[in-house]
Motif scaffolding. Sequence first.
Motif, PDB file in Angstrom:
ATOM      1  N   VAL A  37       0.835  -1.195   0.000  1.00 30.90           N
ATOM      2  CA  VAL A  37       0.000   0.000   0.000  1.00 30.90           C
ATOM      3  C   VAL A  37       0.878   1.257   0.000  1.00 30.90           C
ATOM      4  N   GLU A  73      -8.873   4.210  -3.756  1.00 30.42           N
ATOM      5  CA  GLU A  73      -8.148   2.947  -3.668  1.00 30.42           C
ATOM      6  C   GLU A  73      -7.341   2.810  -2.389  1.00 30.42           C
ATOM      7  N   LEU A  74      -6.809   3.938  -1.874  1.00 28.24           N
ATOM      8  CA  LEU A  74      -5.848   3.854  -0.775  1.00 28.24           C
ATOM      9  C   LEU A  74      -6.371   4.361   0.564  1.00 28.24           C
ATOM     10  N   LEU A 129      -3.700   2.298   9.309  1.00 24.54           N
ATOM     11  CA  LEU A 129      -4.441   1.661   8.225  1.00 24.54           C
ATOM     12  C   LEU A 129      -5.474   0.708   8.813  1.00 24.54           C
ATOM     13  N   LYS A 146      -8.414  -5.443   2.053  1.00 27.79           N
ATOM     14  CA  LYS A 146      -7.269  -4.615   1.669  1.00 27.79           C
ATOM     15  C   LYS A 146      -7.023  -3.550   2.729  1.00 27.79           C
ATOM     16  N   LYS A 190      -6.184   0.048   4.058  1.00 29.48           N
ATOM     17  CA  LYS A 190      -6.373   1.410   3.554  1.00 29.48           C
ATOM     18  C   LYS A 190      -6.076   2.412   4.669  1.00 29.48           C
TER      19      LYS A 190
END
Length: 414
Positions: A36, A58-59, A185, A191, A193
């Motif tokens: 990431v 996305e992040l 995160l 995922k 993020k």
Amino acid sequence: MNSYGIQYLNKSLCTSIEKNSYLEHSNEEAYEIKKVLSEFQEGYTKRDLSKVENFVEELFIAREDICVLGTGTGELFLGTEQVKTLIKNDWEFWGDVSLDLENVHVDSKNEVAWFATTGNVKYSFQDTPERYDSYLNFIKDKTKEAELTPKQKITFINWVLALAYHQRFYEQREYLWPLRVSGVLLKDNGKWKFSHMQFSIPKANFPDERFENSKEFIESYNSQNAIADKHLNNQMDIEIKSILQDLETKLFGQKDVSKELINKYFAADNVPYIIEPDNQWRTGIEEIKEFFDSSSCSALALDLEHAIASRQSEVTWVTVSGILKVNLTEDKLLKRVLDDLDSLFEAEASSKDKLFAVHRSISYALKESALGEHYTCPIRLTAVLTNDMGKPVFQNIHFSFPFYWVFEGKLDSL
């Protein structure tokens, strides 16, 4: 091209990260977090403004309580749309960002992870009439500030000139400003993020924003607190507020803080760390004790009414501003400068470079001493806390001072 600062200023910090990093390539979870960060770096490298929306989606976690703290006062960005504005402005106007992706400190608990690393920002300065006009206007405005004495005005102008004429060998000069980034995160559909980040630049000889220098700094400080009040879903509670109060009253500014007391407030079963405003990295209970011992002559007052906190599972992360007060006598200040000059004389650099550094150090001393012994400046703090035996303890604390991008030559290249 001139490149200054990063090798010297980040040496001790990088050594500490390498020694204590949790980022093991065999650890799949840590590898995912590093991926990431690599994607984050790629976006800042390409700077494609058409992809800002996609980059953030996305992040960054899709929550309105996400928070990013920039390098300057007032740079507190809350929620998805403000983060998009930050990214767009960074890619359009900021320098080239490069993160150290090898030496990253990463840890996690359940579906929350936190990290910290170093890097640099390549920033350009050009000799243009517009730049000199801006410096001249800056000085002109300072001469009209009614709150300052004539001595304060003159010593401030002398400092501006010491930086404005910094080693001007080329019409365009590029510098590597040292950068530190930390954050949190969360897992989102498998995922990792970002939910929170802090960017900071280590302070130069003294913090850029001393309240005694300008009422503008006080206004900026109050403005950032007003932004914090708009944070959605603030999860600051009595326990978190209590440990922050203990940080400012029982640890900061105290003499001979015991390791037992530090163990009470820091995650002793882990490897806690503190990132200092001057780029030092204090890792483990012994070094954290050294940090508080070195801060025994300072007083920290946190603005807890404007503090913001987010929580998931047993992990809490906070952002809060505060005021640091130091009593710095003129004798102590001048001795500090003379000690710095002794180190400077032994540095590996040309005599011309050393002469500039001498001029800069003396101009700093004159400016600061003209403002009196009582030193007041804003400070920012972000931290990660976890539960230990039913009470919160610090995993890390990232301190920083607001950074002024106006002048080159503030950070030592020797």
